[in-house]
Design an enzyme around this catalytic site. Structure first.
Site, PDB file in Angstrom:
ATOM      1  CE1 TYR A 135      22.671 -12.385  30.170  1.00 49.59           C
ATOM      2  CE2 TYR A 135      21.884 -10.822  31.791  1.00 49.59           C
ATOM      3  CZ  TYR A 135      22.905 -11.316  31.020  1.00 49.59           C
ATOM      4  OH  TYR A 135      24.149 -10.740  31.098  1.00 49.59           O
ATOM      5  CE  LYS A 163      22.352  -9.874  27.979  1.00 50.72           C
ATOM      6  NZ  LYS A 163      23.651 -10.090  27.418  1.00 50.72           N
TER       7      LYS A 163
HETATM    8  O1  MN9 Z   1      26.057  -8.209  27.615  1.00 51.96           O
HETATM    9  C1  MN9 Z   1      28.290  -8.807  27.785  1.00 51.96           C
HETATM   10  N1  MN9 Z   1      28.296  -9.785  28.787  1.00 51.96           N
HETATM   11  C2  MN9 Z   1      28.858  -9.599  29.956  1.00 51.96           C
HETATM   12  C3  MN9 Z   1      26.946  -8.805  27.163  1.00 51.96           C
HETATM   13  O2  MN9 Z   1      29.512  -8.632  30.229  1.00 51.96           O
HETATM   14  C4  MN9 Z   1      28.659 -10.635  30.948  1.00 51.96           C
HETATM   15  C5  MN9 Z   1      29.331  -8.986  26.698  1.00 51.96           C
HETATM   16  O3  MN9 Z   1      29.161  -7.908  25.841  1.00 51.96           O
HETATM   17  C6  MN9 Z   1      30.768  -9.012  27.212  1.00 51.96           C
HETATM   18  O4  MN9 Z   1      31.004  -7.935  28.075  1.00 51.96           O
HETATM   19  C7  MN9 Z   1      31.796  -8.939  26.079  1.00 51.96           C
HETATM   20  C8  MN9 Z   1      33.217  -9.023  26.591  1.00 51.96           C
HETATM   21  O5  MN9 Z   1      33.492 -10.315  27.066  1.00 51.96           O
HETATM   22  O6  MN9 Z   1      31.519  -9.924  25.168  1.00 51.96           O
END
Ligand code: MN9
Length: 290
Positions: A135, A163
């Site tokens: 990640y 990821k």
């Molecule tokens: O898992 C998410 N990352 C975080 C992925 O929240 C840190 C993204 O889906 C974000 O929430 C999304 C909104 O900025 O892109």
């Protein structure tokens, strides 16, 4: 490896009125998304408030998810935490209940050296038979994997995917040129079409929880070569994501789903509860998606 491609909601963790995991809502949220055709779930990550759950709660959540899933879609357990032994305990548990892979954020807070991070990851990965998904989230832990470091990590065949929650999509493309051919996931939903065009094999995202159909559409449009259509769908979802960012992403996502009929509860402290403006915005989002 195909089972690791495609659209993976970073599953939100619903809480009941007492702040405990709401198993009933976990099941409803999973069924909603499985019916839409998602390829799997990423459980107890940033979105799932994984770092605000106790070790026992994360294990409880893995069990609930595996029991609901019954082998239908691919399950990835986020076991990352800064204490190696706790991550190992969760990894072993996730494997025992039938998860397909584990994932972990690099250990944070103490500014660990690369060698310490690598040994942490290897200890976790080598404690189970199922594969590891790295990640890469430099905004959260101050550590960015370069291609050279990723190549070093991936010398261990347990590592199959990254990821990439990082807007550096050149780096995403560089990961794709690694000899071991890792699966790479786009991590910022607002850049999904860009991630795909730089070689992403799919996405893991928080906003998929309530609008997976949009990301499945972008993915399919992109694969079919309908780039203009994929872009216009991205523009459509980005209007919604802009509203989420304004009022608090995870609280808003829970608010939208609650508005849609799945009782998600609030985010855990120190996340702030949704404001009145945020709640009104959730209603608007539900209308926009109709
Ligand atoms: O898992 C998410 N990352 C975080 C992925 O929240 C840190 C993204 O889906 C974000 O929430 C999304 C909104 O900025 O892109």
């Amino acid at each position: 490896m195909d089972k690791f491609k495609g659209i993976f909601p970073a599953l939100l963790t619903p809480f009941d009125k007492d702040g405990k995991i709401n198993a009933d809502s976990v099941a409803k949220l999973m069924e909603l998304n499985i019916a839409k055709g998602v390829n799997g779930f990423y459980v107890a990550g940033s979105t799932g408030e994984g770092l605000l759950l106790t070790i026992e709660e994360r294990k409880q959540l893995f069990k609930i998810v595996a029991d609901v899933n019954k082998g239908r879609v691919t399950l990835i357990a986020h076991v990352g935490t800064i204490a190696t032994d706790q991550a190992i305990e969760m990894a072993k548990y996730a494997e025992s209940v039938g998860f397909d892979a584990i994932s972990a954020v690099a250990p944070f807070y103490y500014g660990f050296s690369y060698q310490a991070i690598k040994e942490h990851y290897y200890a976790i990965a080598n404690s189970v038979e199922i594969p590891m998904i790295m990640y890469n989230f430099p905004n959260a832990n101050g550590f960015n994997f370069t291609k050279a470091l990723a190549e070093d990590m991936f010398a261990n065949p347990k590592f199959i995917a990254i990821k990439h929650t990082n807007s550096d999509l050149y780096l995403l493309q560089q990961f794709k040129t690694m000899a071991c051919k890792p699966i790479v996931y786009n991590g910022f939903d607002e850049m999904f079409v860009a991630g795909l065009s730089m070689g992403a094999d799919g996405g893991i995202g928080s906003t998929y929880n309530f609008m997976a159909e949009k990301f499945i559409a972008i993915y399919n449009e992109f694969k079919a070569g309908n780039i203009a259509k994929a872009q216009s769908t991205q523009t459509e979802v980005n209007e919604i994501i802009g509203m989420l960012i304004k009022y608090g992403v995870f609280a808003m996502e829970k608010g939208v789903l609650t508005e849609m009929g799945i009782d998600m509860g609030e985010c855990r402290r120190p996340f702030l509860p949704l404001s009145q403006e945020g709640k009104a915005a959730c209603k608007r989002i539900v209308e926009m998606l109709k």
